[in-house]
Design an enzyme around this catalytic site. Structure first.
Site, short mmCIF file in Angstrom:
data_model
loop_
_atom_site.label_atom_id
_atom_site.label_comp_id
_atom_site.label_asym_id
_atom_site.label_seq_id
_atom_site.Cartn_x
_atom_site.Cartn_y
_atom_site.Cartn_z
N VAL A 1 0.95 -1.30 0.00
CA VAL A 1 0.01 -0.16 -0.05
C VAL A 1 0.79 1.27 -0.04
O VAL A 1 0.61 2.36 -0.70
CB VAL A 1 -1.07 -0.01 1.24
N LYS B 1 -6.82 -1.19 9.37
CA LYS B 1 -8.10 -1.67 10.09
C LYS B 1 -7.97 -2.07 11.41
O LYS B 1 -8.85 -1.96 12.01
CB LYS B 1 -8.83 -2.49 8.94
N GLY C 1 -11.41 -1.17 1.00
CA GLY C 1 -10.16 -0.91 0.31
C GLY C 1 -10.68 0.51 -0.68
O GLY C 1 -10.46 1.62 -0.04
N ILE D 1 -13.20 1.34 -2.12
CA ILE D 1 -14.54 1.74 -2.23
C ILE D 1 -14.57 2.85 -1.37
O ILE D 1 -14.62 2.75 0.10
CB ILE D 1 -15.74 0.65 -1.77
N ASP E 1 -10.74 -10.48 9.94
CA ASP E 1 -10.32 -9.19 9.11
C ASP E 1 -11.80 -8.40 9.02
O ASP E 1 -11.93 -7.19 9.16
CB ASP E 1 -9.75 -9.52 7.90
N LYS F 1 -13.42 -4.91 10.16
CA LYS F 1 -13.92 -3.86 9.37
C LYS F 1 -15.52 -3.50 9.85
O LYS F 1 -16.00 -2.26 9.67
CB LYS F 1 -14.02 -4.21 7.95
N1 HSE Z 1 -6.99 -9.59 3.43
C1 HSE Z 1 -8.08 -8.46 2.83
C2 HSE Z 1 -9.10 -9.09 2.13
C3 HSE Z 1 -7.19 -7.25 2.40
O1 HSE Z 1 -8.88 -10.16 1.53
O2 HSE Z 1 -9.97 -8.30 1.94
C4 HSE Z 1 -7.95 -5.97 2.32
O3 HSE Z 1 -8.35 -5.56 3.66
#
Ligand code: HSE
Length: 403
Positions: free
Chosen positions: A12, A100, A129, A131, A196, A200
């Site tokens: 990134v 995040k 990401g 969006i 993950d 979020k």
């Molecule tokens: N590992 C995350 C995904 C990356 O697959 O969405 C983006 O946050």
């Protein structure tokens, strides 16, 4: 001139530098001043890199340079990234991040510091990401009471589930292929176990509630138990299976948040969000439904979201551009066990009568399989479903909630 520093020169970070340099004319016009990357902080050197002369190893150079007004924290983690972010905000420098994990854990505190120090803490890239979702929620839907968010927030798991559906493949083989192609990490736990997506949805829930939603308290289930057989039943019922992150503001002031695979009707807009794409479906009390769709991961989409925040900060130097409400007060999480929904159950082929007896009113799905049976229960609480499942015993092979 707006002088920017980038913490972390990984995927990134290099994308952020690329977006600022390649789109410099657009970025500078929108920022109101020419934008320049002055420093890139990383432990490593990058000989031969076009920006190698900007790579430094000492964070204090950035902290003590009065010319640097905006910093992109794209290093990840909650250790050094947290300490650096705090120090930068305390020094009045705005911070933009894709991290995040850090936003979910310390977002409320970092926003408070930024407000007090008349700078900004921005995190558009932390959810979805590339969006635009944080800015629309906090700056465009401000007249709304957001009632519910239903979202696909993880590209890796969405890619795996889409492949399983398309190729009638099992989870293990599909994960292996996704790893070979570089879509899934070598250690895929954070993605496939739902952690993950959980972070979020904690961020989105905190913005929806205006109070802190602790990601560690959110019920989270991953996709590792989903099988090709489950997809056969979903297909026969005109549905698909997605890893959904949901958050609902309940009338008693609590929030019902969870991450779990779900049967989704083929007619729901999220059913056609496939591969590495993400989708965020928001219901406002005045607006009704609105959906955000796009690339939820990847170098340039994520970097583009970070740079959009940098531009926002550049336009608000000396004051905070934050208008979201995310207090440190803890939001009350509703008890998932009391929440009501329907369930899909796949069971041993011999268990038809027992199913009809225990799950009264259930409706069977004919997927043309002889190995097992599948049925949908009537709506019931999670607690009641668990009790009935215990009585059903070993006949139960899998269970997936209906969205
Ligand atoms: N590992 C995350 C995904 C990356 O697959 O969405 C983006 O946050």
């Amino acid at each position: 001139m707006i002088k920017v520093a980038v913490l972390g020169y990984g995927t990134v970070g290099s994308g952020v530098v690329e977006v600022i340099e390649s789109n410099n004319a657009e970025v500078s016009v929108k920022a109101g001043e020419e934008m320049h990357v002055k420093y890139i902080l990383d432990l490593r050197d990058f000989p031969g890199d076009p920006y190698e002369d900007r790579v430094i190893h000492d964070f204090n150079v950035i902290l003590n340079d009065a010319e640097v007004s905006v910093v992109c924290e794209v290093m990840g983690g909650v250790g050094a990234a947290y300490q650096f972010t705090r120090q930068l905000l305390e020094a009045g420098k705005s911070v933009c991040t894709s991290n995040k994990e850090l936003v979910a854990k310390h977002g409320a505190e970092l926003l408070e510091i930024a407000r007090n120090k008349k700078c900004s803490y921005m995190f558009e890239a932390s959810v979805g990401g590339g969006i635009p979702v944080i800015r629309p929620i906090t700056k465009a839907l401000t007249a709304e009471r957001i009632e519910k968010i239903t979202a696909i927030l993880n590209g890796t798991t969405n890619y795996i589930l889409s492949k399983m559906e398309k190729e009638a493949a099992d989870y293990g083989d599909t994960l292996k292929k996704a790893q070979e192609l570089g879509y899934a990490e070598r250690n895929p736990e954070a993605d496939v176990e739902g952690y993950d997506a959980c972070r979020k949805v904690a961020i989105l829930s905190s913005l929806m509630m205006g109070k802190n939603v602790d990601s560690e308290k959110i019920y989270t289930e991953g996709i590792s138990k989903i099988s090709a057989a489950d997809f056969e039943y979903a297909k026969a019922a005109g549905m698909t299976i997605k890893l959904l992150a949901t958050s609902e503001a309940l009338e008693d002031g609590s929030v019902l948040a969870m991450v779990a695979p779900a049967f989704v009707s083929g007619e729901h807009p999220l059913a056609v969000v496939n591969d590495v794409f993400n989708g965020v479906f928001v219901r406002g009390n005045m607006l009704g439904d609105v959906m955000f769709y796009g690339r939820g991961a990847g170098k340039l989409p994520t970097a583009s979201a970070v740079v959009s925040d940098v531009i926002d900060c550049a336009r608000h130097i000396g004051r905070s551009s934050i208008i979201c409400i995310w207090d440190r007060e803890e939001a009350k999480l509703a008890d998932v066990a009391e929440s009501r929904k329907r369930f899909f159950v796949r069971a041993k082929a011999s268990a038809g009568e027992k199913a009809a007896e225990i799950f009264q009113g259930c409706s069977f799905v004919d997927a043309g399989r002889t190995e097992d049976i599948g049925f949908f229960t009537e709506e019931m609480s999670e607690k009641s479903f668990e009790e009935k499942s215990s009585a059903f015993g070993e006949a139960l092979l899998s269970r997936i909630r209906l969205a």
